[in-house]
Design a protein around this motif. Sequence first.
Motif, PDB file in Angstrom:
ATOM      1  N   LEU A   1       0.823  -1.204   0.000  1.00 12.86           N
ATOM      2  CA  LEU A   1       0.000   0.000   0.000  1.00 12.86           C
ATOM      3  C   LEU A   1       0.863   1.263   0.000  1.00 12.86           C
ATOM      4  CD1 LEU A   1      -2.917  -0.826   2.473  1.00 12.86           C
ATOM      5  CD2 LEU A   1      -3.108  -0.365   0.030  1.00 12.86           C
ATOM      6  N   TYR A   2       1.945   1.226   0.753  1.00  9.42           N
ATOM      7  CA  TYR A   2       2.843   2.387   0.817  1.00  9.42           C
ATOM      8  C   TYR A   2       3.428   2.701  -0.559  1.00  9.42           C
ATOM      9  CZ  TYR A   2       6.979   5.168   1.951  1.00  9.42           C
ATOM     10  OH  TYR A   2       7.938   6.140   1.977  1.00  9.42           O
ATOM     11  N   TYR A   3       3.968   1.681  -1.209  1.00  9.66           N
ATOM     12  CA  TYR A   3       4.543   1.904  -2.538  1.00  9.66           C
ATOM     13  C   TYR A   3       3.442   2.037  -3.601  1.00  9.66           C
ATOM     14  CZ  TYR A   3       9.140   0.891  -0.639  1.00  9.66           C
ATOM     15  OH  TYR A   3      10.306   0.943   0.094  1.00  9.66           O
TER      16      TYR A   3
ATOM     17  N   TRP B   1       0.689   3.663  -3.292  1.00  7.65           N
ATOM     18  CA  TRP B   1       0.230   5.055  -3.328  1.00  7.65           C
ATOM     19  C   TRP B   1       1.106   5.886  -4.269  1.00  7.65           C
ATOM     20  CZ3 TRP B   1      -3.498   8.331  -2.715  1.00  7.65           C
ATOM     21  CH2 TRP B   1      -3.208   9.695  -2.650  1.00  7.65           C
ATOM     22  N   THR B   2       2.425   5.710  -4.177  1.00  4.89           N
ATOM     23  CA  THR B   2       3.331   6.404  -5.106  1.00  4.89           C
ATOM     24  C   THR B   2       3.063   5.967  -6.534  1.00  4.89           C
ATOM     25  OG1 THR B   2       5.021   6.465  -3.371  1.00  4.89           O
ATOM     26  CG2 THR B   2       5.750   6.865  -5.633  1.00  4.89           C
TER      27      THR B   2
ATOM     28  N   PHE C   1       0.260   4.975  -7.800  1.00  2.23           N
ATOM     29  CA  PHE C   1      -0.980   5.611  -8.249  1.00  2.23           C
ATOM     30  C   PHE C   1      -0.799   7.118  -8.425  1.00  2.23           C
ATOM     31  CE2 PHE C   1      -4.312   8.232  -6.271  1.00  2.23           C
ATOM     32  CZ  PHE C   1      -5.266   8.196  -7.267  1.00  2.23           C
ATOM     33  N   TYR C   2      -0.171   7.777  -7.459  1.00  2.19           N
ATOM     34  CA  TYR C   2      -0.086   9.237  -7.481  1.00  2.19           C
ATOM     35  C   TYR C   2       0.719   9.729  -8.673  1.00  2.19           C
ATOM     36  CZ  TYR C   2       0.726  14.023  -5.970  1.00  2.19           C
ATOM     37  OH  TYR C   2       0.780  15.400  -5.921  1.00  2.19           O
TER      38      TYR C   2
ATOM     39  N   TRP D   1      -4.225   6.046 -14.331  1.00  2.55           N
ATOM     40  CA  TRP D   1      -4.330   6.091 -12.870  1.00  2.55           C
ATOM     41  C   TRP D   1      -5.589   5.383 -12.366  1.00  2.55           C
ATOM     42  CZ3 TRP D   1      -8.691   8.378 -10.959  1.00  2.55           C
ATOM     43  CH2 TRP D   1      -9.379   9.259 -11.799  1.00  2.55           C
TER      44      TRP D   1
ATOM     45  N   SER E   1      -5.434   2.706  -9.339  1.00  2.55           N
ATOM     46  CA  SER E   1      -6.098   2.954  -8.059  1.00  2.55           C
ATOM     47  C   SER E   1      -6.706   1.677  -7.489  1.00  2.55           C
ATOM     48  CB  SER E   1      -7.191   4.014  -8.224  1.00  2.55           C
ATOM     49  OG  SER E   1      -8.265   3.524  -9.015  1.00  2.55           O
TER      50      SER E   1
ATOM     51  N   LEU F   1      -4.724  -0.017  -4.722  1.00  2.87           N
ATOM     52  CA  LEU F   1      -4.957   0.498  -3.375  1.00  2.87           C
ATOM     53  C   LEU F   1      -6.293   0.000  -2.816  1.00  2.87           C
ATOM     54  CD1 LEU F   1      -3.814   4.201  -3.919  1.00  2.87           C
ATOM     55  CD2 LEU F   1      -2.482   2.321  -2.971  1.00  2.87           C
TER      56      LEU F   1
END
Length: 229
Positions: A123-125, A127-128, A130-131, A150, A154, A157
């Motif tokens: 989830l941490y990686y 997010w990057t 996706f962002y 994107w 998403s 996540l």
Amino acid sequence: MRSLLQVANQLERFPQMFGKVGAWLILPLIFIIMFDVVTRKFTVVQQAIMNSPLYVILSPTKLQEMEWHLHAALFLLALGYAYTVNAHVRVDLMREKMSDRGQAWVELMGIVFLMIPYILVVLYYGWTFFYQAWESNEASDAMTGLSHRWVIKSFVLIGLFLALLAGISTLLRQVVFLFGPEELRPEVKMNMLTSAEAEHLPKIADDDEGNDIAKLEGHYDDSEIVRGG
């Protein structure tokens, strides 16, 4: 301890709800695959689409990318739901020979030390992942591919967050089963045990099972079956 079961039931609702809704993605996925195959086999249809305004949305590249987008979304939305009903394949070489408490301990340790840490890291990686796609408005590398990459990213996540809720829900049930009062244990849904029936499978009554075996044994005297006819 009863409050933990109530929290577990509430947490489980979300992956089950999204999993059931996401399962309907199989219908557009089947339709797109069939449409893509048919148009490729019939050159007349393919040429007609290429020479019409429909080519903007029905190009072979867009269809193929939509296929794996839908497949990824379907898989990720069903990931947590499948875990809550014990539908994931298990290779229980050692666990199946343990007692119910032993299996519950294995499940608890697996969730705490493997499942939850893994999901949090991804989830941490993720997010990057996706962002960056959202910020740059990433699109397909193909000229006629899909835009807004994107959107599909998403789902990484969303799917993992639902799986995290499923893991926490199951973890709470293991805690109640292992450390809760004896009178509360019958209320704990422990479908993760090898001896339990998975929720996604149809329930078979004992008399039905006996009838099926009797019918199968009766066929051994059938001359057609003996000859392989």
